[in-house]
Design a protein around this motif. Structure first.
Motif, PDB file in Angstrom:
ATOM      1  N   VAL A 120      -1.583  -5.834  16.943  1.00 11.25           N
ATOM      2  CA  VAL A 120      -1.483  -4.432  16.524  1.00 11.25           C
ATOM      3  C   VAL A 120      -0.130  -4.206  15.842  1.00 11.25           C
ATOM      4  N   ILE A 121       0.934  -4.791  16.415  1.00 11.77           N
ATOM      5  CA  ILE A 121       2.254  -4.680  15.781  1.00 11.77           C
ATOM      6  C   ILE A 121       2.212  -5.285  14.376  1.00 11.77           C
ATOM      7  N   ILE A 122       1.591  -6.479  14.276  1.00  7.62           N
ATOM      8  CA  ILE A 122       1.531  -7.150  12.971  1.00  7.62           C
ATOM      9  C   ILE A 122       0.753  -6.296  11.964  1.00  7.62           C
ATOM     10  N   PHE A 123      -0.344  -5.699  12.409  1.00 10.85           N
ATOM     11  CA  PHE A 123      -1.144  -4.880  11.490  1.00 10.85           C
ATOM     12  C   PHE A 123      -0.366  -3.668  11.009  1.00 10.85           C
ATOM     13  N   PHE A 124       0.373  -3.029  11.920  1.00  8.89           N
ATOM     14  CA  PHE A 124       1.129  -1.850  11.495  1.00  8.89           C
ATOM     15  C   PHE A 124       2.274  -2.251  10.567  1.00  8.89           C
ATOM     16  N   THR A 125       2.906  -3.387  10.865  1.00  7.54           N
ATOM     17  CA  THR A 125       3.968  -3.869   9.977  1.00  7.54           C
ATOM     18  C   THR A 125       3.402  -4.105   8.579  1.00  7.54           C
ATOM     19  N   ALA A 126       2.194  -4.734   8.545  1.00  9.70           N
ATOM     20  CA  ALA A 126       1.572  -5.004   7.248  1.00  9.70           C
ATOM     21  C   ALA A 126       1.236  -3.704   6.530  1.00  9.70           C
ATOM     22  N   ALA A 127       0.722  -2.730   7.273  1.00 14.23           N
ATOM     23  CA  ALA A 127       0.359  -1.452   6.652  1.00 14.23           C
ATOM     24  C   ALA A 127       1.585  -0.792   6.040  1.00 14.23           C
ATOM     25  N   LEU A 128       2.743  -0.960   6.700  1.00 13.63           N
ATOM     26  CA  LEU A 128       3.971  -0.381   6.154  1.00 13.63           C
ATOM     27  C   LEU A 128       4.456  -1.166   4.941  1.00 13.63           C
ATOM     28  N   GLY A 129       4.465  -2.506   5.097  1.00 13.90           N
ATOM     29  CA  GLY A 129       5.135  -3.325   4.092  1.00 13.90           C
ATOM     30  C   GLY A 129       4.293  -3.611   2.867  1.00 13.90           C
ATOM     31  N   LEU A 130       2.995  -3.849   3.056  1.00 13.37           N
ATOM     32  CA  LEU A 130       2.190  -4.334   1.942  1.00 13.37           C
ATOM     33  C   LEU A 130       1.844  -3.258   0.928  1.00 13.37           C
ATOM     34  N   GLY A 131       1.909  -1.998   1.351  1.00 21.90           N
ATOM     35  CA  GLY A 131       1.628  -0.924   0.401  1.00 21.90           C
ATOM     36  C   GLY A 131       2.620  -0.906  -0.752  1.00 21.90           C
ATOM     37  N   ARG A 132       3.782  -1.551  -0.534  1.00 29.13           N
ATOM     38  CA  ARG A 132       4.835  -1.516  -1.549  1.00 29.13           C
ATOM     39  C   ARG A 132       4.482  -2.342  -2.786  1.00 29.13           C
ATOM     40  N   ALA A 133       3.589  -3.324  -2.625  1.00 29.41           N
ATOM     41  CA  ALA A 133       3.378  -4.315  -3.676  1.00 29.41           C
ATOM     42  C   ALA A 133       3.144  -3.686  -5.051  1.00 29.41           C
ATOM     43  N   PHE A 134       2.304  -2.651  -5.116  1.00 31.40           N
ATOM     44  CA  PHE A 134       2.028  -2.065  -6.418  1.00 31.40           C
ATOM     45  C   PHE A 134       2.751  -0.738  -6.640  1.00 31.40           C
ATOM     46  N   LEU A 135       3.146  -0.106  -5.524  1.00 34.77           N
ATOM     47  CA  LEU A 135       3.860   1.166  -5.676  1.00 34.77           C
ATOM     48  C   LEU A 135       5.164   0.964  -6.431  1.00 34.77           C
ATOM     49  N   SER A 136       5.814  -0.216  -6.226  1.00 37.63           N
ATOM     50  CA  SER A 136       7.097  -0.444  -6.880  1.00 37.63           C
ATOM     51  C   SER A 136       6.919  -0.438  -8.402  1.00 37.63           C
ATOM     52  N   GLU A 137       5.778  -0.997  -8.877  1.00 35.01           N
ATOM     53  CA  GLU A 137       5.519  -0.981 -10.328  1.00 35.01           C
ATOM     54  C   GLU A 137       5.396   0.442 -10.834  1.00 35.01           C
ATOM     55  N   LYS A 138       4.748   1.277 -10.003  1.00 31.71           N
ATOM     56  CA  LYS A 138       4.548   2.665 -10.397  1.00 31.71           C
ATOM     57  C   LYS A 138       5.893   3.395 -10.444  1.00 31.71           C
ATOM     58  N   GLU A 139       6.728   3.150  -9.417  1.00 34.37           N
ATOM     59  CA  GLU A 139       7.994   3.870  -9.341  1.00 34.37           C
ATOM     60  C   GLU A 139       8.945   3.442 -10.446  1.00 34.37           C
ATOM     61  N   GLN A 140       8.951   2.130 -10.732  1.00 36.00           N
ATOM     62  CA  GLN A 140       9.865   1.661 -11.777  1.00 36.00           C
ATOM     63  C   GLN A 140       9.244   1.771 -13.167  1.00 36.00           C
ATOM     64  N   LYS A 141       8.019   2.306 -13.227  1.00 38.78           N
ATOM     65  CA  LYS A 141       7.298   2.503 -14.484  1.00 38.78           C
ATOM     66  C   LYS A 141       7.160   1.198 -15.268  1.00 38.78           C
TER      67      LYS A 141
END
Lengths: 234, 236
Positions: A66-87
């Protein structure tokens, strides 16, 4: 592949995307550092609230995942959001094929979450005083489980990067899909803690689970490859 | 409304009325069911609970098929169909969960206070409902209709690809009291033949009701879409 500016093979392209992401990560160390602090905090919460050494092996395995899943939910969402934020999304779309981006991000997600998971597992085993009877099985489960997590979450991360309320959406989208993975990893981890079931050894008993995790990873990666175009293109 | 649609609707309504009459015929009538210990007359829930599941499964598949159509053709009507099928599927799923939970409470867990016990079938159904809740949460977070249609279809299909694993994993992990599970007799072995006289028509009837609700909502959504486009034309 006709365009000369595009990388010659998709493996090269994927490696280029992965290298870019790793370089950015090494430059400001934002995601991984935060993830590890998150893991430490969660472990501390569990240690304080559950006490040391009086948990069932099944509960310990469940808590770890459960800890691993929550860590993944926090961390993995960044993969494409960073492209969006940095345009930089448009730039990537012009210069690479969609599959290169997908596999690059998949590798990046896998490496990030593997680092976080190794740290989680070490701290967890140390702090809760869990004895691992079959370390090989434990490590294999950790790696395969991470692969399944990264495989399923990369496409979802691309999806949430296109939405408006990205922050809370990833756990909602990913947890119901990952229940088969969670159940299989917990079972396999449980057998690595107790070493055997009533009738057979730990490895034989968790063979079904390991097979489930592997085929789950395969299916989600294939489904993502088929569907990624539709998310990536406008 | 085309006359053929009206006829089919009438047939379904009469059909379901007959099914309900059959389901609740007591006393010396032909369709009275034999009393089995523990089950007693709760066995009549078979006519409702099981067809609800079948309807949900059918609508889930329909939703996925239209999601594929939506990705292939980009047509807004496919999106409406996919979304509506998901909505009706989730409705039937919740009804199936409710009827199953009540049934289990008064048979398996009689005398206890248990309503929910993570039976594999229950868990699978609940996960399916959660997936569709996530699907609608995703839809609400997308503003542009074309983008929403495409990305929701992607999520729909992605979820559809992972569901078979639940079928495989859950029975290994959780013990089941449900008929048809490992070690438990299946439907065909324990059910009195007289129950089939109502059960099979009930399956058809519930799928008919699902179809009726589905087509109705699709027609409504299409009408609203057309109205909106007319309004926009007048506006410019």
């Amino acid at each position: 592949m006709m365009d000369s500016r595009k990388p010659s093979s998709w493996a090269n392209g994927a490696l280029a995307v992965l290298r870019k992401d790793l370089q950015l990560e090494l430059r400001n160390k934002s995601v991984l550092g935060t993830l590890i602090v998150f893991v430490l905090n969660t472990m501390f919460l569990i240690l304080v609230s559950a006490g040391r050494g009086d948990l069932e092996p099944r509960t310990e395995a469940a808590l770890l995942w459960v800890i691993i899943f929550f860590t993944a939910a926090l961390g993995l969402g960044r993969a494409f959001l960073s492209e969006k934020e940095q345009k930089t999304r448009l730039f990537l779309r012009i210069h690479t094929q969609p599959l290169m981006v997908y596999f690059g991000k998949l590798c990046y997600s896998f490496l990030t979450i593997l680092c976080a998971n190794v740290v989680s597992a070490c701290i967890f085993l140390l702090l809760l005083g869990v004895e691992v009877v079959l370390p090989g099985l434990f490590i294999l489960t950790l790696i395969l489980g991470t692969l399944g997590l990264a495989g399923a979450t990369t496409l979802l991360a691309a999806i949430i990067a296109r939405t408006t309320r990205s922050g809370i959406l990833l756990p909602v989208l990913m947890f119901p899909l990952l229940i088969p993975l969670l159940l299989a990893t917990v079972e396999s981890t449980y057998f690595s803690f107790v070493g055997q079931s009533f009738t057979e050894g730990g490895w034989t008993a968790s063979l079904g689970s390991l097979l489930t995790i592997t085929s789950f990873s395969g299916v989600v990666v294939v489904a993502s490859v088929l569907l990624f175009d539709y998310v990536w293109q406008d | 409304m085309p006359p053929k649609y009206k006829t089919i609707r009438l047939v379904i309504v009469i059909w379901m009325t007959l099914v309900l009459l059959g389901a609740f015929s007591f006393g010396g009538t032909w369709l009275n069911i034999p009393k089995v210990a523990m089950l007693e007359h709760t066995a009549r829930n078979l006519y409702f609970h099981v067809p609800m599941w079948f309807t949900m499964m059918a609508l889930t598949a329909l939703s996925a098929v239209h999601a594929i159509q939506c990705l292939r053709t980009n047509s807004p009507v496919s999106d409406i169909r996919s979304r509506t099928a998901a909505l009706i599927a989730v409705t039937f799923g919740m009804l199936g969960l409710a009827t199953g939970s009540v049934w289990a409470h008064y048979t398996w867990y009689e005398g206890t206070n248990i309503w929910w016990n993570f039976d594999p079938k229950q868990t699978m159904a609940a996960v399916q409902v959660l997936i569709y809740c996530a699907y609608f949460a995703l839809r609400s977070a997308l503003d542009d209709p074309r983008k929403r249609a495409r990305i929701a279809a992607v999520y729909n299909l992605f979820a559809f690809a992972t569901v078979p694993f639940l079928l495989y994993v859950l029975p290994r992990q959780l013990e089941s009291l449900h008929p048809g599970a490992e070690g438990n007799p299946a439907f065909s072995d324990i059910t009195d033949p007289i129950m089939r006289v109502v059960f099979y028509p009930a399956v058809l009837g519930f799928i008919g009701v699902g179809w009726l609700l589905y087509t109705q909502r699709v027609r409504l959504a299409r009408a609203l879409m057309m109205l909106r486009s007319i309004e926009e034309d007048n506006h410019y």
